[in-house]
Design a protein around this motif. Sequence first.
Motif, PDB file in Angstrom:
ATOM      1  N   SER A 276       0.559  -1.167   0.072  1.00 14.38           N
ATOM      2  CA  SER A 276      -0.118  -0.089   0.004  1.00 14.38           C
ATOM      3  C   SER A 276       0.899   1.112  -0.165  1.00 14.38           C
ATOM      4  CB  SER A 276      -0.912  -0.076   1.195  1.00 14.38           C
ATOM      5  OG  SER A 276      -0.188   0.194   2.372  1.00 14.38           O
ATOM      6  N   THR A 277       1.986   1.131   0.706  1.00 11.80           N
ATOM      7  CA  THR A 277       2.796   2.456   0.736  1.00 11.80           C
ATOM      8  C   THR A 277       3.522   2.672  -0.633  1.00 11.80           C
ATOM      9  OG1 THR A 277       4.842   1.010   1.741  1.00 11.80           O
ATOM     10  CG2 THR A 277       3.204   2.153   3.203  1.00 11.80           C
ATOM     11  N   ARG A 278       3.621   1.598  -1.548  1.00 10.09           N
ATOM     12  CA  ARG A 278       4.137   1.526  -2.851  1.00 10.09           C
ATOM     13  C   ARG A 278       3.309   1.911  -3.805  1.00 10.09           C
ATOM     14  NH1 ARG A 278       8.485   3.887  -2.479  1.00 10.09           N
ATOM     15  NH2 ARG A 278       9.280   3.080  -4.362  1.00 10.09           N
ATOM     16  N   ALA A 279       1.933   2.188  -3.431  1.00 10.22           N
ATOM     17  CA  ALA A 279       0.862   2.219  -4.529  1.00 10.22           C
ATOM     18  C   ALA A 279       1.226   3.353  -5.391  1.00 10.22           C
ATOM     19  CB  ALA A 279      -0.509   2.413  -3.896  1.00 10.22           C
ATOM     20  N   HIS A 280       1.671   4.510  -5.119  1.00 12.81           N
ATOM     21  CA  HIS A 280       1.976   5.603  -5.926  1.00 12.81           C
ATOM     22  C   HIS A 280       2.959   5.307  -6.950  1.00 12.81           C
ATOM     23  CE1 HIS A 280       4.941   6.253  -2.564  1.00 12.81           C
ATOM     24  NE2 HIS A 280       5.587   6.644  -3.409  1.00 12.81           N
ATOM     25  N   TRP A 281       4.115   4.426  -6.322  1.00 13.37           N
ATOM     26  CA  TRP A 281       5.263   4.188  -6.954  1.00 13.37           C
ATOM     27  C   TRP A 281       4.720   3.307  -8.264  1.00 13.37           C
ATOM     28  CZ3 TRP A 281       7.414  -0.401  -8.469  1.00 13.37           C
ATOM     29  CH2 TRP A 281       8.790  -0.580  -8.925  1.00 13.37           C
ATOM     30  N   PHE A 282       4.033   2.158  -7.905  1.00  8.32           N
ATOM     31  CA  PHE A 282       3.323   1.251  -9.068  1.00  8.32           C
ATOM     32  C   PHE A 282       2.613   2.275  -9.979  1.00  8.32           C
ATOM     33  CE2 PHE A 282       3.642  -1.929  -5.534  1.00  8.32           C
ATOM     34  CZ  PHE A 282       4.432  -2.822  -6.642  1.00  8.32           C
ATOM     35  N   GLU A 283       1.754   3.199  -9.481  1.00  7.84           N
ATOM     36  CA  GLU A 283       1.117   3.977 -10.459  1.00  7.84           C
ATOM     37  C   GLU A 283       1.952   4.857 -11.568  1.00  7.84           C
ATOM     38  OE1 GLU A 283      -1.718   6.599 -12.477  1.00  7.84           O
ATOM     39  OE2 GLU A 283      -2.162   4.703 -11.370  1.00  7.84           O
ATOM     40  N   GLU A 284       3.061   5.373 -10.880  1.00  9.85           N
ATOM     41  CA  GLU A 284       3.985   6.290 -11.937  1.00  9.85           C
ATOM     42  C   GLU A 284       4.676   5.395 -12.624  1.00  9.85           C
ATOM     43  OE1 GLU A 284       6.409   7.896  -8.703  1.00  9.85           O
ATOM     44  OE2 GLU A 284       4.962   9.510  -8.242  1.00  9.85           O
ATOM     45  N   LYS A 285       5.126   4.153 -12.167  1.00  7.35           N
ATOM     46  CA  LYS A 285       5.806   3.156 -13.109  1.00  7.35           C
ATOM     47  C   LYS A 285       5.037   2.270 -14.289  1.00  7.35           C
ATOM     48  CE  LYS A 285       9.968   0.727 -13.320  1.00  7.35           C
ATOM     49  NZ  LYS A 285      11.156   1.559 -13.776  1.00  7.35           N
ATOM     50  N   PHE A 286       4.065   1.785 -13.948  1.00 10.63           N
ATOM     51  CA  PHE A 286       3.246   1.099 -14.823  1.00 10.63           C
ATOM     52  C   PHE A 286       1.952   1.764 -15.369  1.00 10.63           C
ATOM     53  CE2 PHE A 286       5.549  -1.673 -11.667  1.00 10.63           C
ATOM     54  CZ  PHE A 286       6.355  -2.335 -12.486  1.00 10.63           C
ATOM     55  N   GLY A 287       1.356   2.928 -14.611  1.00  4.23           N
ATOM     56  CA  GLY A 287       0.244   3.493 -15.199  1.00  4.23           C
ATOM     57  C   GLY A 287      -1.020   2.647 -14.488  1.00  4.23           C
ATOM     58  N   ARG A 288      -2.190   3.355 -14.881  1.00  6.51           N
ATOM     59  CA  ARG A 288      -3.556   2.688 -14.353  1.00  6.51           C
ATOM     60  C   ARG A 288      -3.633   1.539 -15.108  1.00  6.51           C
ATOM     61  NH1 ARG A 288      -8.202   7.059 -13.504  1.00  6.51           N
ATOM     62  NH2 ARG A 288      -6.275   8.195 -12.629  1.00  6.51           N
ATOM     63  N   VAL A 328      -5.520   1.918  -2.129  1.00  2.24           N
ATOM     64  CA  VAL A 328      -4.939   2.956  -2.403  1.00  2.24           C
ATOM     65  C   VAL A 328      -5.245   3.673  -3.613  1.00  2.24           C
ATOM     66  CG1 VAL A 328      -2.733   4.379  -1.977  1.00  2.24           C
ATOM     67  CG2 VAL A 328      -3.224   2.855  -0.457  1.00  2.24           C
ATOM     68  N   ALA A 329      -4.981   3.089  -4.792  1.00  3.92           N
ATOM     69  CA  ALA A 329      -4.970   3.688  -6.079  1.00  3.92           C
ATOM     70  C   ALA A 329      -6.300   3.881  -6.522  1.00  3.92           C
ATOM     71  CB  ALA A 329      -4.362   2.422  -6.999  1.00  3.92           C
ATOM     72  N   PHE A 330      -7.458   3.058  -5.985  1.00  2.00           N
ATOM     73  CA  PHE A 330      -8.702   3.174  -6.372  1.00  2.00           C
ATOM     74  C   PHE A 330      -9.347   4.425  -5.651  1.00  2.00           C
ATOM     75  CE2 PHE A 330      -8.346  -0.325  -9.244  1.00  2.00           C
ATOM     76  CZ  PHE A 330      -9.553  -0.420  -9.819  1.00  2.00           C
ATOM     77  N   SER A 331      -8.908   4.475  -4.327  1.00  2.00           N
ATOM     78  CA  SER A 331      -9.389   5.475  -3.780  1.00  2.00           C
ATOM     79  C   SER A 331      -9.011   6.922  -4.350  1.00  2.00           C
ATOM     80  CB  SER A 331      -8.845   5.564  -2.467  1.00  2.00           C
ATOM     81  OG  SER A 331      -9.344   6.872  -1.430  1.00  2.00           O
ATOM     82  N   ASP A 332      -7.838   6.955  -4.937  1.00  2.00           N
ATOM     83  CA  ASP A 332      -7.549   8.126  -5.851  1.00  2.00           C
ATOM     84  C   ASP A 332      -8.190   8.399  -7.109  1.00  2.00           C
ATOM     85  OD1 ASP A 332      -5.717  10.459  -6.074  1.00  2.00           O
ATOM     86  OD2 ASP A 332      -4.519   9.228  -7.443  1.00  2.00           O
ATOM     87  N   TYR A 333      -8.341   7.331  -7.927  1.00  2.00           N
ATOM     88  CA  TYR A 333      -8.954   7.211  -9.159  1.00  2.00           C
ATOM     89  C   TYR A 333     -10.532   7.610  -8.879  1.00  2.00           C
ATOM     90  CZ  TYR A 333      -5.324   4.156 -10.300  1.00  2.00           C
ATOM     91  OH  TYR A 333      -3.951   3.636 -10.707  1.00  2.00           O
TER      92      TYR A 333
END
Length: 409
Positions: A276-288, A328-333
């Motif tokens: 969960s703490t790396r969710a923003h990294w996964f988003e930046e690295k791989f995209g939605r 984490v990712a879907f909360s932002d989306y």
Amino acid sequence: MYYMGMFLFLEEIDMILKKNIVKNYIYTFVSSVAVTDAIWMLFLAYRGMSLLEIGILESIFHISSLLMEIPTGIVADRFGRKTSRVMGRVLALVGTALMLSSHSFWMFAVAFVFSSLSYNMESGAGDALVYDTLVEIGESNRYMKIKGIIELCFQTAKTSSLIIGGWIATFNYELGYGISILINVLAIISALSFKEPTVHQTDQKKVSMLGHIKGSIGVIRDNAQILDYVVFIESFSLFHTTLFFYFQNFLKGKGFSETWIGVTLASASLLSILFSTRAHWFEEKFGRYRIIRTSAVATLIALAGIAFLPMEIAFFIMISCIDGVLFVAFSDYINQLIPSEHRATLLSFQAMVFSLLMILYFPVFGWVASSFGFKAGFIMVFFTSVPLMGFTFLRLKNTIRDTEKEKEV
């Protein structure tokens, strides 16, 4: 001089609001310390409830939640996220006290209703308070990273609770509920410390409740993508939550002690924290698109492993890791698509979808597991996950690709 004074006033407001973020980390940790999480199903069984009755009680929780999600979301939008949070903690305190004192199905049912209402009061208000705070201070782009830290606080508290709760259960189930009452008192004190953001309050008091509901429906009607995101993440949450709760009894049946059940669930939570703490990294690295596609495939593989292979714990941990990223990712989306004045209501709608799915699914799993064994229940989970998650992924696929192409241009 007037403008200088106004500037300093606004700057002071920003500083006060920024404290909401740190205060929210503290509140999230305190309110998430739930030493009964590892034992509540065992406690109900100890007090004479069957697996079917436990499934029905969980459905009562979600029926109550379904009926009250939108009204409590409107409370948060119209009267304040802080007010909603404080009310939620008071209701949680009452629910915990009732759980401790109950010995019959119907008394437990009343306790579950109060717990459900406490969940309703928090479900839309919590994320709305944080996101609107960031909007008001101009830092909404930091939400995914902050949400990752919130999840870290949440999962750290939950992990500690699972270990401590499992250990406490070896001595006394009731002690766990007594400790939970004290924790709820501390959470109420923490909730009172927040500063209410004002970005959502524009003309809200002038809008009728019916008008607010119509406006929220209009937001979904004008952006169907919100519904697709909600159905996907809540379908995943349905399967993960069902497995998490019934896994206690499954492991108990395989000979695990309460302590080792707590350690097992805590291990899954620890890895969920990391992801969960790396969710923003996964988003930046791989995209939605890649995050959603990979998580959908990995989820089906893990559910198949739990259903058909003798490696249930390993695949359960895999599901928990996926949950850490997706939550984490879907909360932002989803928050990106919702206007502030309808945020708490629509986030409550998201929680309502989850409740509806749980009402229909949880007792059915309980009946299948008690009648044919847990493996039969796990097989049911796999075969229902394929169409539900597959369909929503296909609906999201083209929209996500188009969105990412627009960003590239």
